[in-house]
Design a protein around this motif. Structure first.
Motif, short mmCIF file in Angstrom:
data_model
loop_
_atom_site.label_atom_id
_atom_site.label_comp_id
_atom_site.label_asym_id
_atom_site.label_seq_id
_atom_site.Cartn_x
_atom_site.Cartn_y
_atom_site.Cartn_z
N LYS A 209 39.25 50.96 33.37
CA LYS A 209 38.10 51.78 33.72
C LYS A 209 38.54 52.94 34.62
CE LYS A 209 34.84 49.24 31.78
NZ LYS A 209 33.96 49.76 30.71
N ASN A 210 37.80 54.04 34.55
CA ASN A 210 38.10 55.17 35.41
C ASN A 210 37.94 54.80 36.88
OD1 ASN A 210 38.55 56.88 33.24
ND2 ASN A 210 36.45 57.65 33.20
N LEU A 230 49.96 55.76 45.50
CA LEU A 230 50.24 54.33 45.49
C LEU A 230 49.70 53.68 44.22
CD1 LEU A 230 49.29 53.46 49.19
CD2 LEU A 230 51.49 54.23 48.28
N PRO A 231 50.20 52.50 43.88
CA PRO A 231 49.64 51.78 42.73
C PRO A 231 48.14 51.58 42.90
CG PRO A 231 51.67 50.74 43.46
CD PRO A 231 51.32 51.77 44.49
N PRO A 232 47.37 51.66 41.82
CA PRO A 232 45.92 51.55 41.95
C PRO A 232 45.47 50.16 42.38
CG PRO A 232 46.54 51.52 39.65
CD PRO A 232 47.78 51.85 40.42
N ILE A 233 44.31 50.11 43.00
CA ILE A 233 43.65 48.84 43.31
C ILE A 233 42.63 48.56 42.22
CG2 ILE A 233 42.10 47.64 44.90
CD1 ILE A 233 43.31 49.31 47.16
N VAL A 234 42.70 47.40 41.60
CA VAL A 234 41.71 46.97 40.60
C VAL A 234 40.87 45.88 41.26
CG1 VAL A 234 41.34 45.99 38.32
CG2 VAL A 234 43.27 47.55 38.71
N VAL A 235 39.56 46.09 41.30
CA VAL A 235 38.68 45.21 42.07
C VAL A 235 38.35 43.93 41.32
CG1 VAL A 235 36.42 45.01 43.20
CG2 VAL A 235 37.70 47.17 43.32
N HIS A 236 37.95 44.03 40.05
CA HIS A 236 37.52 42.86 39.27
C HIS A 236 38.38 42.67 38.03
CE1 HIS A 236 33.67 43.79 41.47
NE2 HIS A 236 33.74 42.48 41.65
N ASP A 237 38.55 41.41 37.65
CA ASP A 237 39.25 41.11 36.40
C ASP A 237 38.26 41.09 35.23
OD1 ASP A 237 37.93 38.63 36.47
OD2 ASP A 237 39.67 37.56 37.27
N ALA A 238 38.73 40.70 34.07
CA ALA A 238 37.90 40.72 32.86
C ALA A 238 36.71 39.76 32.96
CB ALA A 238 38.74 40.38 31.64
N ASP A 239 36.81 38.75 33.81
CA ASP A 239 35.73 37.77 33.99
C ASP A 239 34.81 38.11 35.17
OD1 ASP A 239 36.68 36.17 31.86
OD2 ASP A 239 38.17 35.26 33.19
N ASN A 240 34.93 39.35 35.67
CA ASN A 240 34.11 39.83 36.79
C ASN A 240 34.38 39.07 38.09
OD1 ASN A 240 32.71 41.91 35.40
ND2 ASN A 240 31.37 40.37 34.47
N GLN A 241 35.56 38.48 38.19
CA GLN A 241 36.00 37.84 39.42
C GLN A 241 36.94 38.79 40.16
OE1 GLN A 241 34.72 34.73 40.27
NE2 GLN A 241 33.50 35.14 38.42
#
Length: 253
Positions: A209-210, A230-241
């Protein structure tokens, strides 16, 4: 925290006590006001502060005091926080007392635009500012606590960047979180007030996602040394966790 400290803190209507789990702190929040979001948690984690080396630290738009509280876990230095809204300042001050941190955190109610150049300059300014422009005058007539926190009603991008430049020593650092769609305005304003971006990290709601947020470290009169993305931060995984990285930031897992 002692039972006596709990007994001395009174909650107002619609207030509750939430946990800052990794830091083992508590914070008073209210559904009547803008509560802290993941942006504040990520900003506090992003900020580099010295544990014991003397530093002057101030947090703009401190709200209910979440960033000073989180930073107190990372440094022994005193931390100041300022906000324009009296009710939020009162809430923040009671959260400081709740955690018995009055010796370290000092929250003041004032307009950032009224700040003057101090005798001793600051090493660090942090800010979780209003992100959104007020596009028309009609919106400005419907001012609520949530609107003040989210829209540039009382405080513009240029207002708080200019005040950070006034307060910081040469090579002092400005840390903030903002929206990627304002990046052109942000870079132009930082350059105008002699800041250079040192670190930049994008926040993505999910993989693929953008980015919908970004963390910025800018240095005042520090010279152009190149930007570290820096490497991006991804907040949620595919299961919305929460992702593993977010769990570490939130819960210390």
């Amino acid at each position: 925290m002692t039972q006596s400290s709990m007994a001395n803190i009174s909650l107002k209507e619609n207030e509750r006590i939430d946990e800052l789990i990794r830091e083992q702190l508590q914070i008073i929040q209210s559904r009547d006001y803008f509560t802290f979001s993941v942006d504040a948690i990520l900003l506090a984690d992003f900020i580099n502060v010295a544990k014991s080396k003397p530093q002057r630290i101030i947090d703009f738009c401190t709200g209910n005091g979440v960033i000073p509280l989180l930073l107190s876990h990372k440094t022994n230095n005193s931390i100041e926080g300022i906000d324009i809204q009296p009710s939020l300042v009162d809430m923040a001050q009671r959260s400081v007392a709740l955690n018995q941190l009055e010796h370290q955190i000092h929250i003041l109610q004032m307009d950032i635009k009224d700040l003057k150049k101090p005798a001793t300059l600051y090493d660090i300014v942090s800010c979780n500012p209003p992100y959104f422009l007020v596009e028309d005058s009609e919106k400005a007539h419907h001012i609520t606590s949530h609107a003040i926190a989210r829209h540039e009603i009382h405080l513009s991008l240029e207002d708080w960047v200019a005040k950070a430049a006034l307060l910081l020593r040469d090579k002092g650092k400005l840390f903030f979180v903002h929206r990627p769609n304002r990046l052109d305005d942000i870079m132009e304003t930082l350059n105008k007030y002699y800041f250079s971006i040192h670190r930049l990290q994008f926040i993505h709601p999910k993989e693929g996602k953008n980015a919908n947020g970004m963390l910025v470290e800018a240095i005042y009169r520090g010279g152009k040394r190149g930007v570290k993305v820096l490497p991006p931060i991804v907040v949620h995984d595919a299961d919305n966790q929460y992702t593993k990285e977010m769990k570490a930031i939130y819960f210390g897992e």
